[in-house]
Enzyme design. Structure first.
Site, mmCIF file in Angstrom:
data_model
loop_
_atom_site.group_PDB
_atom_site.id
_atom_site.type_symbol
_atom_site.label_atom_id
_atom_site.label_comp_id
_atom_site.label_asym_id
_atom_site.label_seq_id
_atom_site.Cartn_x
_atom_site.Cartn_y
_atom_site.Cartn_z
ATOM 1 N N GLU A 60 0.802 -1.229 0.000
ATOM 2 C CA GLU A 60 0.000 0.000 0.000
ATOM 3 C C GLU A 60 0.830 1.272 0.000
ATOM 4 O O GLU A 60 0.532 2.216 -0.740
ATOM 5 C CB GLU A 60 -0.972 0.012 1.193
ATOM 6 C CG GLU A 60 -2.170 -0.918 1.054
ATOM 7 C CD GLU A 60 -1.904 -2.333 1.527
ATOM 8 O OE1 GLU A 60 -0.792 -2.610 2.039
ATOM 9 O OE2 GLU A 60 -2.809 -3.187 1.399
ATOM 10 N N HIS A 129 -10.613 -4.510 10.475
ATOM 11 C CA HIS A 129 -11.249 -4.390 9.155
ATOM 12 C C HIS A 129 -12.559 -3.616 9.208
ATOM 13 O O HIS A 129 -13.367 -3.705 8.287
ATOM 14 C CB HIS A 129 -11.520 -5.769 8.560
ATOM 15 C CG HIS A 129 -10.330 -6.391 7.909
ATOM 16 N ND1 HIS A 129 -9.239 -6.823 8.615
ATOM 17 C CD2 HIS A 129 -10.048 -6.622 6.603
ATOM 18 C CE1 HIS A 129 -8.347 -7.324 7.782
ATOM 19 N NE2 HIS A 129 -8.808 -7.209 6.561
#
Lengths: 326, 374
Positions: A60, A129
């Site tokens: 990322e 998450h």
């Protein structure tokens, strides 16, 4: 007007903007061959090829920074985070590079790019998450933060974000991809960034809600109507720039405000909106501004605990009744 | 995956991997004697015209004098914040940037004055930026660590260690996407090699065959922490192998050695669209920044490296090969000192940024609604 899901609306926006401008490319984990972890990018690899729809390694920080570098020299990257949770690894490039480049280069290097993906609470995926990060990104001058709540808004705002010359944080709600609504067919259907939308007109109280909280606020307003309280529901749609003008106009009419959000309350967007209202319309308030926020805890896994952590219709109704002294 | 090194790749793979074949296992440059270095540099001088050689010396001298003046101005309180000087490392930026074109790109860290000057920015605009003036290259908003000049392809000046590495990778990605033959030079210190950004970038660069040249300026210290205390695998050039990049160790005190190695890497990038990692071994003679007490290395160590001063070495080579006389080079030094003095006058006399500049350059597309809050 076709009735489509938010997922399809986003897909249309991406397709149309990829068709419109060859400098636009899309990059992220599983966006191409896999067709998107949430199928938002379905069919794009087939139509535009691997040069413009690019599967990345799980890296990322690397691909976020790569996007910023490409934007410095004329491309218009769309960087997808499979979920915004993973953007935490990329914050150095989003904040220190994308947000500040134009300023620290004395206006020489604009960063026309979009970081997008699902954020907010998901379904039973526990703490790492399932979280809302908009207050992080909205904190920084140089970034724009967009959170659509309907298919039409999703399409019109994403198209505007892609055409915008600044870095845009575009946060889709993971639970809302399947939500349906009418979307204009026009290929140039754009919704400008920085303009709030009055989702429902009312006279007795204002509910400011974004993303997942918009449909809940509308349900609460319906219920409150039956109880004799007329609610106005305002969706800012972009958190930064924030269309405070539309909110203040409503507050001056209703004199009572509830700000609903699924994120943590501390140092959050609702706190900021509340402060703005206090500074700009204190004399018009008949009750303190009331926040309805997610529980100030990491997201739990168990279904019953998760339900307790995310605000529901009942909490919004209770808050409105509180500011209306009912 | 085979455990073969790129050097011993089978012939069927050889073509695709040829680029990864340049790994010179030479001893660390610091161990070579001054005489041996002189001989090497003299050998490298062959084939280079006088004009090029004098220009290289001029640029190194410009950086040296510019940095000396920066230190002086900093001590006088004319320059604020952090100020990281490049003295000792001149051969790296000057040698490398001398082989690229004006439309190629350079990105580097916060120790950047030299790279900015080498890429074609004027001493005036760099000094004025240090002084925080409106005439500075970033209009006084960036300072020592954030210099930019779009016209000459200088893309900053980035101050989070390793932050420029993914950016440079993206710039190279864009060149490939746009179908140009431009290359990108990405400079960083050896301490940045321990950051994830370095590894993530090298992986993507070789995976996607991007024309980026990663130039690690190994000055042996990340601030006050020596490489010995910070890195498990100390041969940085070997890290290229982990990602199948071409890698090379370069003597960073010899401007011509840096030039040659960069030329090879640039050709690889321009013609084959392949990345390279150069580990350029150098040494900074000054502290990490102007506020560095310097108590982590001995006087003797610094003096040992100062014997290898890249300017002294090149001066000797130019004189001993009769490329230039001592008098010519002394005259050049006078000219350079005047150029730097002029940049200080320019910076001193330039206006501060207009207070209204505080709120400009935040967004490229301002808002529709005037009541909206940023």
């Amino acid at each position: 007007m076709a009735v489509i899901t938010i997922r399809e609306a986003l897909n249309q926006a991406l397709r149309e903007e990829l068709q419109r401008d060859k400098n636009v490319f899309l990059m992220g984990e599983e966006v191409a061959a896999y067709q998107g972890a949430y199928k938002v990018t379905k069919g794009l690899l087939e139509e535009f090829g691997p040069k413009r729809v690019i599967d990345t390694p799980i890296t990322e920080l690397g691909f976020a920074g790569l996007g910023v570098g490409a934007a410095m020299v004329g491309l218009r990257p769309i960087v997808e985070f499979m979920t915004w949770n993973f953007s935490i690894l990329a914050t150095d490039q989003i904040i220190n590079s994308a947000a500040k480049m134009l300023y620290m280069s004395g206006g020489q290097f604009k960063i026309p790019m979009v970081f997008r993906g699902p954020g907010g609470s998901a379904f039973q995926v526990s703490s790492q998450h399932s979280q809302a990060l908009e207050s992080w990104y909205a904190y920084f001058p140089g970034l724009k933060v967009v959170m659509p709540s309907t298919p039409a808004d999703a399409k019109g705002l994403l198209k505007s974000a892609i055409r915008d010359d600044d870095p845009v944080i575009f946060i889709e709600q993971e639970r809302m991809y399947g939500q349906k609504g009418e979307v204009p067919d026009d290929e140039d259907f754009l919704i400008p960034l920085g303009v709030a939308d009055v989702k429902r007109a009312g006279t007795d109280a204002t509910i400011v809600a974004r993303s997942l909280m918009v449909p809940l606020a509308l349900k609460a307003a319906e219920e409150l109507e039956k109880q004799g309280v007329s609610c106005e529901v305002i969706d800012p749609r972009t958190i930064r720039p924030l269309d405070i003008g539309t909110i203040i106009k409503s507050v001056k009419k209703t004199n009572r405000v509830v700000v609903a959000e699924e994120s943590h309350p501390f140092c959050g967007v609702a706190g900021e909106i509340s402060a703005e209202i206090n500074e700009r319309a204190f004399d018009y308030l008949d009750a303190p501004v009331r926040r309805v926020s997610g529980a100030d805890v990491p997201m739990p896994y168990a279904k019953n605990l998760e339900n307790l952590a995310i605000p529901g219709v009942e909490q919004i109704i209770a808050a409105v009744r509180e500011v209306a002294y009912l | 995956m085979s455990r073969q090194t790129p050097n011993s790749a089978s012939s069927s793979e050889a073509k695709g991997r040829a680029a990864a074949a340049v790994i010179e296992a030479e001893p660390p440059a610091s161990e070579a004697s001054v005489e041996a270095r002189k001989a090497e540099q003299k050998a490298r001088i062959k084939g280079l015209d006088r004009e090029t050689l004098i220009e290289l010396y001029y640029q190194m001298l410009l950086v040296r004098r510019f940095e000396e003046k920066s230190a002086e101005s900093y001590s006088m309180g004319k320059i604020g914040g952090f100020c990281h000087l490049y003295i000792g490392q001149e051969a790296v930026a000057i040698g490398a940037i001398s082989v690229i074109r004006r439309d190629d790109y350079v990105l580097t860290s916060y120790r950047e004055h030299a790279h900015a000057l080498a890429k074609g920015m004027t001493a005036d605009s760099v000094m004025a930026e240090l002084y925080g003036k409106a005439t500075g290259c970033s209009k006084g908003k960036g300072g020592s660590m954030h210099m930019f000049d779009k016209r000459v392809g200088f893309l900053g000046g980035h101050a989070i260690v390793g932050g420029q590495i993914p950016l440079a990778t993206g710039v190279a990605f864009a060149s490939k996407y746009q179908g140009t033959d431009q290359v990108t030079l990405c400079f960083f210190g050896e301490a940045a090699v321990n950051q994830g950004a370095f590894h993530e970038s090298l992986n993507m660069a070789q995976l996607w065959k991007l024309p980026c040249i990663y130039i690690c300026e190994n000055n042996q210290y990340g601030m006050g922490t020596s490489l010995e205390r910070a890195m498990s695998l100390k041969d940085i050039s070997l890290k290229a192998r982990a990602y199948e990049l071409a890698g090379e160790i370069v003597d960073g005190m010899d401007v011509l050695a840096v030039r040659e190695a960069t030329e090879r890497a640039v050709a690889r990038a321009r013609k084959e669209s392949l990345p390279t990692l150069l580990e350029v071994r150098t040494y900074r003679f000054m502290g990490h920044s102007m506020s560095d007490p310097g108590n982590y290395r001995t006087r003797a160590e610094i003096e040992h490296h100062q014997e290898r001063d890249p300017l002294k070495l090149f001066f000797a080579t130019l004189v001993e090969t009769e490329t230039a006389s001592e008098k010519e080079l002394a005259d050049l030094d006078k000219r350079v000192r005047e150029e730097v003095a002029q940049s200080v006058r320019f910076a001193d006399e330039s206006p501060e940024p207009d207070p209204a500049e505080l709120y400009t350059d935040i967004y490229a597309n301002p808002l529709v609604s005037s009541e909206a809050v940023y």
